[in-house]
Enzyme design. Sequence first.
Site, PDB file in Angstrom:
ATOM      1  N   TYR A   1     -32.158  -1.949  71.550  1.00 47.20           N
ATOM      2  CA  TYR A   1     -32.861  -3.321  71.647  1.00 47.20           C
ATOM      3  C   TYR A   1     -32.129  -3.843  72.598  1.00 47.20           C
ATOM      4  O   TYR A   1     -31.208  -3.436  73.356  1.00 47.20           O
ATOM      5  CB  TYR A   1     -32.312  -4.091  70.408  1.00 47.20           C
ATOM      6  CG  TYR A   1     -30.876  -4.331  70.313  1.00 47.20           C
ATOM      7  CD1 TYR A   1     -29.741  -3.435  69.713  1.00 47.20           C
ATOM      8  CD2 TYR A   1     -30.459  -5.635  70.411  1.00 47.20           C
ATOM      9  CE1 TYR A   1     -28.628  -3.915  69.811  1.00 47.20           C
ATOM     10  CE2 TYR A   1     -28.969  -6.144  70.154  1.00 47.20           C
ATOM     11  CZ  TYR A   1     -28.071  -5.250  69.890  1.00 47.20           C
ATOM     12  OH  TYR A   1     -26.790  -5.559  69.717  1.00 47.20           O
TER      13      TYR A   1
ATOM     14  N   GLU B   1     -13.662  -3.844  73.693  1.00 49.18           N
ATOM     15  CA  GLU B   1     -14.748  -4.923  73.609  1.00 49.18           C
ATOM     16  C   GLU B   1     -14.436  -5.681  72.390  1.00 49.18           C
ATOM     17  O   GLU B   1     -13.571  -5.643  71.688  1.00 49.18           O
ATOM     18  CB  GLU B   1     -16.030  -4.768  73.977  1.00 49.18           C
ATOM     19  CG  GLU B   1     -16.566  -3.696  72.879  1.00 49.18           C
ATOM     20  CD  GLU B   1     -18.100  -3.334  73.251  1.00 49.18           C
ATOM     21  OE1 GLU B   1     -18.870  -4.100  74.075  1.00 49.18           O
ATOM     22  OE2 GLU B   1     -18.517  -2.383  72.605  1.00 49.18           O
TER      23      GLU B   1
ATOM     24  N   LEU C   1     -20.257  -1.702  75.582  1.00 46.03           N
ATOM     25  CA  LEU C   1     -21.587  -2.013  76.225  1.00 46.03           C
ATOM     26  C   LEU C   1     -21.631  -2.485  77.732  1.00 46.03           C
ATOM     27  O   LEU C   1     -20.895  -3.296  77.850  1.00 46.03           O
ATOM     28  CB  LEU C   1     -22.294  -3.096  75.166  1.00 46.03           C
ATOM     29  CG  LEU C   1     -23.678  -3.053  75.682  1.00 46.03           C
ATOM     30  CD1 LEU C   1     -24.443  -1.978  75.111  1.00 46.03           C
ATOM     31  CD2 LEU C   1     -24.143  -4.449  74.833  1.00 46.03           C
TER      32      LEU C   1
ATOM     33  N   LYS D   1     -26.946   0.552  73.700  1.00 44.46           N
ATOM     34  CA  LYS D   1     -27.372  -0.597  72.802  1.00 44.46           C
ATOM     35  C   LYS D   1     -28.403  -0.373  71.636  1.00 44.46           C
ATOM     36  O   LYS D   1     -29.542  -0.505  71.481  1.00 44.46           O
ATOM     37  CB  LYS D   1     -27.823  -1.638  73.800  1.00 44.46           C
ATOM     38  CG  LYS D   1     -28.055  -3.230  73.181  1.00 44.46           C
ATOM     39  CD  LYS D   1     -28.116  -4.309  74.139  1.00 44.46           C
ATOM     40  CE  LYS D   1     -28.005  -5.719  73.430  1.00 44.46           C
ATOM     41  NZ  LYS D   1     -26.969  -6.153  72.989  1.00 44.46           N
TER      42      LYS D   1
HETATM   43  N1  PLP Z   1     -20.782  -5.894  73.608  1.00 43.96           N
HETATM   44  C1  PLP Z   1     -21.586  -5.658  72.258  1.00 43.96           C
HETATM   45  C2  PLP Z   1     -21.086  -4.790  71.517  1.00 43.96           C
HETATM   46  C3  PLP Z   1     -22.414  -6.425  72.326  1.00 43.96           C
HETATM   47  O1  PLP Z   1     -23.258  -6.473  71.100  1.00 43.96           O
HETATM   48  C4  PLP Z   1     -23.155  -7.342  73.315  1.00 43.96           C
HETATM   49  C5  PLP Z   1     -24.117  -8.098  73.242  1.00 43.96           C
HETATM   50  O2  PLP Z   1     -24.793  -8.110  71.995  1.00 43.96           O
HETATM   51  C6  PLP Z   1     -22.236  -7.357  74.457  1.00 43.96           C
HETATM   52  C7  PLP Z   1     -21.098  -6.595  74.700  1.00 43.96           C
HETATM   53  C8  PLP Z   1     -22.381  -8.392  75.653  1.00 43.96           C
HETATM   54  O3  PLP Z   1     -23.789  -7.854  76.355  1.00 43.96           O
HETATM   55  P1  PLP Z   1     -24.800  -8.863  76.932  1.00 43.96           P
HETATM   56  O4  PLP Z   1     -23.968  -9.622  78.095  1.00 43.96           O
HETATM   57  O5  PLP Z   1     -25.733  -7.908  77.682  1.00 43.96           O
HETATM   58  O6  PLP Z   1     -25.510  -9.700  75.972  1.00 43.96           O
END
Ligand code: PLP
Length: 285
Positions: free
Chosen positions: A32, A182, A206, A149
């Site tokens: 997603y 993270e 991610l 993701k």
């Molecule tokens: N890390 C995780 C586990 C996430 O679910 C998300 C966003 O949903 C992020 C980092 C941040 O990613 P982005 O900046 O692309 O939204």
Amino acid sequence: MTTVYLDGKFMPMSEAKISPMDRGFLFGDGVYEVIPSHSGKPVGFLQHMDRLKKNLAEIEIKVTMSDADWRLVAESLMAENGNGCLGIYIHVSRGADITRFHAYPEHIKPTIFAFAFDIPETPEPDKNTVKGYKVVSAEDMRWKRCHIKSTSLLGNVMHFQNGQERGVHETILYNRLNELTEASSCNVFIVKNEVVATPPLDNQLLPGVTRNMLIDILRKEAVLEIQERIINMAEVRSADEIWLTSSSRGVVPVVELDGKQVGNGNVGDIWQLAQALFSAHKFDY
Ligand code: PLP
């Protein structure tokens, strides 16, 4: 009424029906994206498209939609849902089979679903008015493919829930070596002595689009040193500032970690500077 997109058609959410045999439902077999949009303008659209395509290739789902097709879906959902501050959620699962069997079936069509939801407005870059988050920390108990993701989010959901039950906004995660990975739904940055640092990209986190944009903006503006490097939890605990980044929340300052104040307990000057630069440049992406 909320309008959603399902397999080529726009419809009211109440009319969107997906088979219980969909592998997204049975196995969490899908990927997603969440693309933020402010006043009808998407942020980081092409970076989200790149990540979506990489993720689809990684789990071997073939989708024929082009970036322009996705853009049309996103723009229609934005127009239908009020063009305020929205997150455009795009979900591609492997599709529905007639039986439940782990291996990828060859002749099924991916299920494509998208909808829009409200996200907070970008805060003013003012450390005195923004609300800082409280967070806790926990050992990262997710799988070894966190760079995908994936819609299989139970590990993230359980970590997030742990934070909710402890009365905070997020859970910051560390690996078995006590290194920051993270947070359950965000990337993490720390600031020490005006140097900004965030963990390097690997399978433990991610590759956040907001993370990438923020690093790029800070490097281009060259007002702060920014490092991508391994960060241990002792450094996180003694940081002057901690920030979380995500598409739906932007750049969020953290004022408390595990019941102890971060830095002097107030939102920091470096966050204020970074937020001002991020707000000024986010539509460049
Ligand atoms: N890390 C995780 C586990 C996430 O679910 C998300 C966003 O949903 C992020 C980092 C941040 O990613 P982005 O900046 O692309 O939204």
